[in-house]
Scaffold this active site. Structure first.
Site, short mmCIF file in Angstrom:
data_model
loop_
_atom_site.label_atom_id
_atom_site.label_comp_id
_atom_site.label_asym_id
_atom_site.label_seq_id
_atom_site.Cartn_x
_atom_site.Cartn_y
_atom_site.Cartn_z
CG HIS A 1 -1.99 1.38 1.00
ND1 HIS A 1 -3.03 1.09 0.34
CD2 HIS A 1 -1.37 2.24 1.68
CE1 HIS A 1 -3.55 2.43 0.37
NE2 HIS A 1 -3.05 2.97 1.53
N GLY B 1 -7.41 3.53 1.73
CA GLY B 1 -7.74 3.43 0.90
C GLY B 1 -7.44 4.26 -0.71
CG LEU C 1 -9.18 -1.06 1.14
CD1 LEU C 1 -8.74 -2.36 0.19
CD2 LEU C 1 -9.90 -0.29 0.77
CG ASP C 2 -5.60 -0.10 2.07
OD1 ASP C 2 -5.09 -1.53 1.05
OD2 ASP C 2 -5.83 0.74 1.76
CB ALA C 3 -7.73 -3.21 8.04
#
Lengths: 268, 268, 268, 268
Positions: free
Chosen positions: B175, B184, B210-212
């Site tokens: 990311h 995001g 998402l992205d966690a």
């Protein structure tokens, strides 16, 4: 740039440093910072400012400001229990690294009188209990018109919007995370829980919205799964000291401009 | 530690590296990674694993796994338009820096066939239009049981929870921000708008949210008010390449353990 | 590893941390550091050490040492004119970051008595004129048998080989460059002249040969053509403080082993 | 500054970026770099340069140079066995990050023809055996008057002073250490032997004296006692790529001035 540098040169000034920034080469906002030396400037302040306003600033519709090195900024430092940022700033100031005058230290704890006293700076203990409103009122009495800059050197109380407005001086805060990550309380615990591999610190101008003001400086240190929250705090203290000191120094040297909630930092 | 190292020593193994981590010295969870060399290991796999399970793992209620260096992990790389992470991983793999086999490259763009072909790796163009569901179905056909690791090397489509579950292989994503900041889309634009002084990249295991997922590695580069979003993207590409490559290498070398949505990375 | 961990476990100890390093997996020198807790250790010291020596150390021909957390190391700090490293160590020590006791501060300048006094530490002014030999003699009188560690916190006098030998305690020095670059005097001036883009600081054990002892820790900050020697010195002070403090902390926590003029630093 | 910016403004130019540096505010050498846009500049080149020379440069005794963005610099890349820097530069160039034209790749090894060919760049294999003199002669034939910049992208042969002089183009080299530490051959082995805690890479202009030319950029990565020479080399490759790429980009964008064996790098 041509107009300003031309004006200064014709006035007999020696431009010693200049920096520019344009938000967009075609039609953006243009920012400029110039340092100059001028023999006998003290006696010509009014004449020079008026002449600049009329012949340069007005035609170009500039926002401008002349800061005189001889007008040393008066700083007040606020701290809570932890003293690492406070001591670091006092020591740098004594050392001559910070071009200003520390006029007062305020704390909501009665812990730092001896340390602060040894630097010859007045120490004010202003507890926030029973009433935070009273504390802010008392601090305004100590600071209003007395301080050109207020530094929150790990002051762990949230200042009200009303206080910030009535203070009429910029406030620099050090937040112990890499903003915008981990806004608010207990950022090292949050960092540990999220499992980040770097921890950070952020110096920013305090605004009404918590931890959302213009960022002046940030830095990070590498950590790992091995570091407990206590160890992150210890490592973080070094980060906080460095980041806050840089931000304060740049502000005192008039290197920081704020534009649309962002800073432009002119290093030279 | 005594039990495991004792067992290995008695089995004739030479322990070449060992690392431990305890979440709490008194009663926390204990993690350990040992590397060892053992003559004739290939022929003794079954016997050794059974003996370890009974005499060591069972009494201590260990979760354990034996990974054999000779079982090279099969990687699939997914990319979208940008090829910097994809090429970087292929270069490193060809140079022998990544101990695995790249078995496939998949992209939703038809742009990288020549580049990928020169490495002798099959290239699959799987467009996500008209149907993302069909694309995921096609990718599952290519990947299920064929890949031990899927690397999202700037693959800009969000993978469904159903896909991740049916894939039955770990997925590493890069990311382009310092998570948890700027989750995001469009993190460089958000970084520019917030005025941060460092930009980052984060490699993490992809999870449903998402992205966690658990963070494997992060790093940052210094930026300033001068950098446009385009320039942040350019600087960020170097970060993304480095951070993703480290995470993939550590995973391939079985150095990463996941515990409570955090990683323990054993560098040695 | 099996022998040591087995011995400790059988003795009732709880191993809380362990780290290993092998200079070569096949036949190199093997280093190990273990931390453990053991109820009633104080009363069993002699018995435990003897038993370990006979049953473990002797058969494996180990060099070994048992350090007890309750035996806090006695530190002496030496400084010259600059006080930044000295104060930084005293602050950290008062805050509990350094697990030892500061037993004395010695300086060849008569400048720091007030600062040091506020920490309750004896301050000794030992001028190096007219005679450096006499100064070393006087310092040996103050330090011999009194200090387990001597820290040169920007002590700008070169100590003789005779002094180092008779001191019989390790000496940590902070050198204001990225060694081995810029050995000797005036490293910031040399850095400026060479036009380096990063300046560094190095903490190392002092040996007979100037700035050539085993390196414990190093770090760097970015600089540019804009920085004068004075500014490099200012930036460098922050580096020196951080690097020296880390080295001292690691030494006090028995994390540093020396082997062939290099250090092995066990962080955990 | 007033004179130059005044001249440009009167000529109808829009100054989009400006940077200055003075070696000493009082009487030092003053350096300035300005970027500007000017409609129809191509047709006015000669007139503008002559006018500037007479009305601005002559009275102030300036050394000056006008670089036109439309005159793209021709680069030649030299490499030996290792291809990481070579591929990285070719890829950045294809990506549009490097504002120039790669006109040739030369190597003393016959290894990179396919890789280089895929970028559409001519590849010349010029072995240095049996005769290094012949190799230099052949390279001069390929480069003289054909390249505005020669990049030594891990070219492991020492170029003679005669070659550098006859080339008549600047040469950028990447040295795999933090200069001035570890000049010459095998810097990673020397770094390992000295036990440094950071390894570095340095991009500099090649001069007659080995590894002693003006430094353009440097950077470092953290390492430890655990890293073998091979691992230092692997980590170092990432450093070398980044540092060399920055230096080349800055040079191509005319951001680097050389003064007294040091560089002034104008980032914006």
């Amino acid at each position: 740039m041509a107009a300003v540098s031309g004006f200064l040169t014709e006035s007999g000034a020696n431009i010693t440093s200049s920096d520019q920034h344009s938000t967009d080469p075609e039609g953006g906002t243009f920012f400029m910072r110039m340092e100059f030396r001028l023999e006998g400037l003290q006696d010509r302040r009014q004449e020079l400012e008026q002449s600049f306003a009329e012949s340069v600033a007005a035609p170009f519709e500039m926002d401008w400001r002349l800061a005189y090195l001889s007008d040393r900024k008066r700083m007040a430092l606020l701290a809570s229990r932890d003293e690492h940022c406070l001591l670091d700033l006092l020591w740098r100031w004594r050392r001559g690294e910070l071009p200003g005058v520390v006029v007062a230290v305020i704390s909501n704890h009665d812990l730092h009188a001896d340390d602060v006293g040894s630097f010859g700076v007045p120490y004010h203990h202003v507890p926030t209990t029973p009433s935070k409103e009273d504390a802010e009122e008392e601090m305004l009495g100590l600071l209003s018109g007395q301080a050109d800059l207020v530094v929150l050197a790990r002051y762990m109380q949230i200042l009200s919007a009303d206080f910030l407005e009535r203070l009429e001086a910029p406030v620099i805060n050090i937040h112990h995370s890499f903003l915008p990550a981990f806004v608010g309380a207990d950022p090292y615990r949050k960092a540990r829980e999220r499992g980040v591999k770097l921890i950070g610190a952020t110096a920013h101008y305090a605004t009404e919205e918590l931890d959302a003001g213009p960022i002046i400086e940030q830095d990070v240190f590498r950590v790992s799964h091995r570091h407990s929250v206590n160890e992150l705090e210890r490592i973080g203290r070094d980060l906080e000291r460095l980041v806050l000191a840089r931000a304060v120094e740049w502000h005192l040297n008039d290197r920081v401009l704020v534009h649309e909630n962002r800073t432009i930092v002119f290093w030279d």
